[in-house]
Design an enzyme around this catalytic site. Structure first.
Site, PDB file in Angstrom:
ATOM      1  N   ASP A  77       0.868  -1.172   0.000  1.00 28.10           N
ATOM      2  CA  ASP A  77       0.000   0.000   0.000  1.00 28.10           C
ATOM      3  C   ASP A  77       0.911   1.230   0.000  1.00 28.10           C
ATOM      4  O   ASP A  77       2.105   1.117   0.295  1.00 28.10           O
ATOM      5  CB  ASP A  77      -0.886  -0.033   1.251  1.00 28.10           C
ATOM      6  CG  ASP A  77      -1.629   1.278   1.456  1.00 28.10           C
ATOM      7  OD1 ASP A  77      -2.293   1.732   0.506  1.00 28.10           O
ATOM      8  OD2 ASP A  77      -1.524   1.842   2.560  1.00 28.10           O
ATOM      9  N   ASP A  94      -1.627  -0.775   6.001  1.00 31.60           N
ATOM     10  CA  ASP A  94      -1.750  -0.146   7.323  1.00 31.60           C
ATOM     11  C   ASP A  94      -2.811  -0.814   8.186  1.00 31.60           C
ATOM     12  O   ASP A  94      -3.020  -0.419   9.325  1.00 31.60           O
ATOM     13  CB  ASP A  94      -2.048   1.348   7.185  1.00 31.60           C
ATOM     14  CG  ASP A  94      -3.386   1.622   6.502  1.00 31.60           C
ATOM     15  OD1 ASP A  94      -3.662   2.793   6.176  1.00 31.60           O
ATOM     16  OD2 ASP A  94      -4.172   0.675   6.294  1.00 31.60           O
ATOM     17  N   ASP A 139      -6.887  -1.312   4.232  1.00 29.94           N
ATOM     18  CA  ASP A 139      -6.266  -2.404   3.494  1.00 29.94           C
ATOM     19  C   ASP A 139      -6.675  -3.773   4.025  1.00 29.94           C
ATOM     20  O   ASP A 139      -6.138  -4.795   3.570  1.00 29.94           O
ATOM     21  CB  ASP A 139      -4.730  -2.291   3.572  1.00 29.94           C
ATOM     22  CG  ASP A 139      -4.226  -1.042   2.882  1.00 29.94           C
ATOM     23  OD1 ASP A 139      -4.665  -0.785   1.751  1.00 29.94           O
ATOM     24  OD2 ASP A 139      -3.412  -0.330   3.481  1.00 29.94           O
TER      25      ASP A 139
END
Length: 632
Positions: A314, A513, A517
């Protein structure tokens, strides 16, 4: 007895065995029999308890094989050799118990990080209370050199806190009012007043302990396979011993010789070393990782991490810090940087926008004084205007400044376009003419570029950036980090679908995180969460949690998992070869029972010690090399 006094069993067995052998030589076998029986009881009770429990669960394990072998030796009148068998087997069990205890103690040490008492202020009165009585909303008073008893937020005071026991961060973190702090960390300088935000039983430290305990109880795929095969293998060994006995009888050997060969086969073919090879390596690796701030939730995730082919990141909060910062200051000719920053900070000090916080924070960092604007006016989503020191000043987007009547040259407009292409948000500052430009962006984590290089050096074939941000921003970040594959503008479910696509090419690791996600973390073969010390979703969803914000723990965790797998394979191959060799010698050349026991139990001890080498693992992390500070 095996679990309560594992070290006492071989000692008692030895004493009774020596007494029995001595008495047999002086007074005869009948006189020595009581001491031999006591030696059997001392050396075999623990194994008998375990074997009976296994039989009740319709399983046959190595303890039963050892007991049958010892019983057979007694039937043959070989009490001394049966006693030696039980002595060595109980010694091996004791060594295994205490050696594996080192792994357990490495985790149990976490439980000692929380103090038993805390100084608490309730209703204006200070009192020392047991930690268990703390409640959310209480105010803890923590003096220098004291450990924090619960998670909380600093109400008053300033200090530095050693977070290394929880996050693995070696450098203490400065804290002040509003800072989050964690149970088990150590206050270093000033006194702190901390509002408790979590029940002590639900603190980050408590959850870490629970996670690691669960990880140690969860079996890896290899271990589960060995357990399933082991039960069948034990039955095969018993059947093989019966077949050996029959074969020697048919060949004309005396019954005593046939039984002796069968008993020896039971001993040398027992898969003790094979059974212990996997947990010895996996549990040691999990304990070593936890000590370094990497929480791995089970052996299955450890094994899959070792086989990773693709790593997906991410962006925001993972590769970047997740908080905007001023990255560029471009004052107009004749305008000093501090003057430009002071004007922008004065205007932004009244704004509630996230970009405004970045400008004001930069003023504080540089020691630039921020004034009080007069006639402040905010135009939502466009900009702000106010009077500063008697002159009208604006700050905002290019479009807003141009609508305010300020002329921007072609060169300035090109520079603004370049900043936007780099994933930065420009803030144009002007009065009647352009005063300068500030660029604000989320910043890369200092270790991000080095982490990507380390992963490539480790042979990770594909490194991917998935983000919900704009394509230009994502490509800018990827270019700075050396990431070739980028997919931007994705919603959480689209991220999860993308991760699923990559799984067709092998094991996929997703690093995020832990909040938006979560679907992608759950879809990946191994989900890894950043900054688990402050994110509940990360602790719950991810398979691995990097407690600190140092991304280099990721390649370190992969390296540890690969080393763990290598150690496990070494031990399994070694144990299998020893068993095969002992079986061959026992059937082909004849092998004394005592020598078979030494070979069998010796291999078990070597396998345990090989696995325990992983307890000495430390992450090899060099200082991050310089890399660009800005991103999108």
């Amino acid at each position: 007895m095996r679990r309560v006094l594992p070290g006492l069993q071989p000692i008692l067995c030895t004493l009774f065995l020596i007494g029995g052998v001595s008495l047999e030589r002086t007074a005869g076998a009948a006189a020595a029999l009581p001491l031999y029986v006591l030696a059997y009881v001392a050396g075999g009770t623990g194994s008998a308890i375990t074997a009976v429990a296994a039989l009740r669960a319709f399983r046959v394990d190595v303890n039963l094989l050892m007991l049958i072998a010892a019983g057979g030796a007694a039937v043959l009148g070989e009490w001394a050799e049966g006693g030696i068998l039980l002595f060595l087997f109980s010694t091996s069990n004791a060594l295994e118990f205490y050696a594996m205890g080192r792994t357990r103690r490495a985790i149990r040490a976490l439980m000692e990080l929380r103090p038993a008492e805390a100084l608490v202020r309730r209703d204006g009165t200070d009192a020392v209370l047991p930690v268990e009585s703390l409640r959310i909303g209480d105010t803890m008073i923590v003096k220098p050199a004291e450990r924090l008893a619960a998670d909380g937020v600093v109400r008053a005071g300033a200090s530095s806190v050693d977070q290394s026991p929880i996050t693995g961060e070696s450098i203490p973190v400065d804290v002040g009012p509003g800072s989050k702090v964690l149970a088990g960390t150590i206050n270093q300088r000033g006194s702190l007043e901390i509002d408790v935000t979590r029940d002590p039983h639900d603190s980050t430290l408590a959850r870490i302990i629970a996670m690691v305990e669960h990880a140690q109880s969860a079996r890896s795929p290899t271990q589960r396979l060995i357990d399933r095969v082991g039960a069948v293998y034990a039955l095969v060994v018993i059947a093989g011993a019966v077949a050996t006995y029959d074969a020697f009888l048919l060949a004309g050997a005396p019954a005593q010789t046939a039984l002796y060969r069968a008993i020896t086969l039971l001993v040398v073919a027992s898969p003790c070393a094979v059974v212990i090879a996997t947990p010895a390596a996996v549990l040691s690796a999990i304990a070593a990782a936890a000590r370094a701030g990497v929480l791995i939730k089970g052996g299955a995730h450890m094994e899959q991490l070792a086989l990773a082919r693709t790593v997906v990141f991410d962006k925001t909060g993972t590769l970047t810090v997740g908080r905007p910062a001023v990255t560029d200051m471009l004052p107009a000719e004749g305008v000093a940087e501090d003057t430009l920053l002071a004007l922008a900070g004065t205007l932004e000090s009244r704004s509630e926008h996230a970009l405004a916080d970045a400008v004001v924070r930069e003023c504080r960092t540089r020691g630039v004084a921020v004034g009080v604007p007069d006639g402040f006016e905010a135009i939502t989503g466009r900009g702000i205007r106010a009077r500063v020191d008697g002159r009208r000043v604006r700050a905002g987007s290019e479009e807003f400044i141009r609508q305010e009547g300020v002329v921007l040259s072609h060169g300035v407009r090109a520079r603004l376009a370049l900043l936007r292409h780099e994933g930065k948000t420009p803030i144009v500052v002007a009065d009647q003419a352009l005063l300068g430009i500030l660029a604000v962006a989320d910043t890369l984590r200092p270790q991000a570029a080095q982490t990507v290089r380390m992963l490539r050096d480790m042979g990770i074939r594909r490194i991917v950036l998935l983000t919900g941000d704009h394509t230009d921003v994502a490509r800018s970040v990827a270019a700075q980090l050396g990431i070739d594959e980028v997919r931007a503008g994705l919603l959480p479910d689209e991220k999860a679908a993308a991760v699923g696509d990559y799984r067709d090419d092998g094991i996929v690791v997703m690093v995020g995180d832990g909040v938006n996600d979560a679907p992608a973390l759950a879809t990946a073969d191994v989900g890894i969460a950043m900054g688990g010390a402050g994110t509940d979703a990360a602790m719950e969803t991810a398979d691995v949690v990097l407690m600190g914000d140092d991304l280099r723990r990721l390649p370190a965790a992969i390296a540890l998992s690969r080393r763990s797998r290598a150690v496990m394979i070494q031990s399994l191959v070694f144990a299998s070869l020893v068993i095969a060799a002992l079986i061959g010698v026992a059937l082909g050349l004849g092998l004394r029972l005592a020598f078979g026991v030494v070979g069998h139990e010796g291999s078990t001890v070597i396998v345990v010690l090989n696995g325990l080498r992983l307890l000495g693992w430390r992450p090899s992390i060099a200082d991050p090399s310089p890399n660009p500070t800005s991103s999108g």
